[in-house]
Design a protein around this motif. Structure first.
Motif, PDB file in Angstrom:
ATOM      1  N   GLY A 148     -31.378  33.873  -4.495  1.00 24.39           N
ATOM      2  CA  GLY A 148     -32.152  33.118  -5.358  1.00 24.39           C
ATOM      3  C   GLY A 148     -31.442  32.193  -6.298  1.00 24.39           C
ATOM      4  O   GLY A 148     -30.262  32.024  -5.691  1.00 24.39           O
ATOM      5  N   GLY A 149     -32.108  31.494  -7.154  1.00 23.61           N
ATOM      6  CA  GLY A 149     -31.255  30.494  -7.885  1.00 23.61           C
ATOM      7  C   GLY A 149     -32.175  30.054  -9.039  1.00 23.61           C
ATOM      8  O   GLY A 149     -33.292  30.607  -9.354  1.00 23.61           O
ATOM      9  N   TRP A 207     -35.692  32.129  -9.936  1.00 24.00           N
ATOM     10  CA  TRP A 207     -36.334  32.701  -8.799  1.00 24.00           C
ATOM     11  C   TRP A 207     -35.568  33.556  -7.911  1.00 24.00           C
ATOM     12  O   TRP A 207     -34.383  33.451  -7.647  1.00 24.00           O
ATOM     13  CB  TRP A 207     -37.196  31.616  -7.970  1.00 24.00           C
ATOM     14  CG  TRP A 207     -36.224  30.741  -7.223  1.00 24.00           C
ATOM     15  CD1 TRP A 207     -35.282  29.495  -7.827  1.00 24.00           C
ATOM     16  CD2 TRP A 207     -35.472  30.919  -5.840  1.00 24.00           C
ATOM     17  NE1 TRP A 207     -34.641  29.022  -6.806  1.00 24.00           N
ATOM     18  CE2 TRP A 207     -34.666  29.839  -5.874  1.00 24.00           C
ATOM     19  CE3 TRP A 207     -35.448  31.944  -5.046  1.00 24.00           C
ATOM     20  CZ2 TRP A 207     -33.900  29.677  -4.439  1.00 24.00           C
ATOM     21  CZ3 TRP A 207     -35.053  31.980  -3.875  1.00 24.00           C
ATOM     22  CH2 TRP A 207     -34.176  30.760  -3.714  1.00 24.00           C
ATOM     23  N   SER A 208     -36.453  34.350  -7.544  1.00 22.85           N
ATOM     24  CA  SER A 208     -35.794  35.616  -6.626  1.00 22.85           C
ATOM     25  C   SER A 208     -36.465  35.385  -5.220  1.00 22.85           C
ATOM     26  O   SER A 208     -37.700  35.761  -5.426  1.00 22.85           O
ATOM     27  CB  SER A 208     -35.595  36.860  -7.219  1.00 22.85           C
ATOM     28  OG  SER A 208     -35.805  37.822  -6.265  1.00 22.85           O
TER      29      SER A 208
END
Lengths: 146, 188
Positions: free
Chosen positions: B122-123, B135-136
């Motif tokens: 995610g990032g 977000w994952s």
């Protein structure tokens, strides 16, 4: 024994994400500071840090040699999502494929976890298996906990 | 990702479909559909309908500006015999080993990257979009590819075409060899 090579934590190190001027894009994703801190810890553990690698949206990687003879190639992936997420992996595919529980990895995980736990820059560290990441489980206090 | 698949279909439909079947590509192909602009770009609504928070969806529809997916991981080192250093960028950043489909959007590239990189989870999104938690992929219900899927979907089209060409050449060559030997048998 379950191996949990991923750790999630908060850090006192500054959030080093760099947004574009209009804040519509990320010029540099966060994790450089944490990667440098981990590299420092690894050197203290007698490892040879080869490189910090920037991976854009995937964050950063610390590539290093460690293990009993100092020849085993490892990397740590560092990404800031909600919290920092790092994963310690063996870098050679044949090790990952055929020896995912190699003693060198288990030893490195244990030593890294102990060093991070005693470092005030890392807060509320929890260790996870791949399938446990962002699944809602609370995580373990140690990477090799049963 | 749409562009990537489009190229595959245009230049080697058989090759691509064989690969899709082998690597369970139906799920990936199913990503296209409703929620697109006339130009084929995904809309915010498309992502929201897939469970992406609106703030993140607004970021996901932006054009992708990252470095792409390196088929040869950037940490890869040459054998000691060849100096032991990193793979030269002339190779690792070449169209054969760098997957960065032209015109791809953030969301599509991130999902593709999530699928083919087992270590990507995610990032973050830029501050303007208001989602400070990032977000994952797992939370969004995205799935990881298995080893075969990583090999296939992580490969840029030029590499697929070259590998496919080599495979095709081998099959044709094998066919010719079989024909030849069959002919020899018949001639005896």
């Amino acid at each position: 024994m379950k191996i949990r090579p991923w750790a999630e934590f908060d850090s006192t190190l500054p959030d080093d994400q760099i947004d574009s001027e209009d804040e519509m894009d990320i010029l540099q994703f966060a994790g450089k500071g944490v990667s440098e801190a981990l590299a420092e810890i690894l050197k203290g553990l007698g490892c040879e840090v080869l490189e910090l690698i920037y991976l854009h949206e995937r964050g950063w990687e610390v590539l290093f040699k460690g293990g009993p003879r100092g020849k085993t190639l490892f990397f740590i992936r560092v990404t800031l999502i909600d919290r920092y997420l790092i994963g310690l992996r063996q870098a050679r595919w044949f090790r990952t494929t055929f020896a995912p529980r190699h003693p060198d990895l288990l030893s490195m995980l244990t030593r890294l976890a102990e060093a991070m736990a005693s470092d005030e820059r890392f807060i509320d560290i929890r260790w996870f298996a791949q399938e446990e990441i962002h699944s809602g489980v609370p995580g373990a206090l140690r990477p090799l906990e049963a | 990702m749409d562009r990537q698949f489009g190229i595959g279909l245009n230049q080697g439909e058989l090759l691509f479909d064989v690969g899709s079947v082998l690597a369970g590509g139906a799920a990936l192909k199913g990503l296209s559909g409703a929620g697109k602009t006339a130009g084929g770009l995904k809309t915010v609504e498309h992502y929201v309908a897939r469970g992406v928070p609106p703030s993140t969806a607004a970021y996901f529809v932006q054009p992708y500006t990252g470095m792409g997916h390196h088929y040869l991981p950037r940490r890869t080192r040459l054998p000691e015999l060849l100096g032991g250093g990193p793979i030269p960028p002339a190779i690792s950043d070449s169209p054969f080993f760098l997957l960065k489909p032209k015109g791809i959007q953030m969301g599509d590239m991130y999902e593709l990257h999530y699928r083919v990189d087992p270590h990507f989870n995610g990032g973050r999104v830029p501050q303007r979009f208001g989602n400070v938690r990032g977000w994952s992929g797992k939370a969004l219900g995205w799935e990881k590819e298995d080893a075969l899927g990583r090999i296939w979907y992580g490969a840029p089209d030029p590499l697929k075409m070259t590998a496919g060409g080599a495979l095709g050449t081998g099959v044709v060559g094998l066919g010719a060899w079989v024909d030849d030997h069959d002919g020899e048998e018949k001639r005896r």
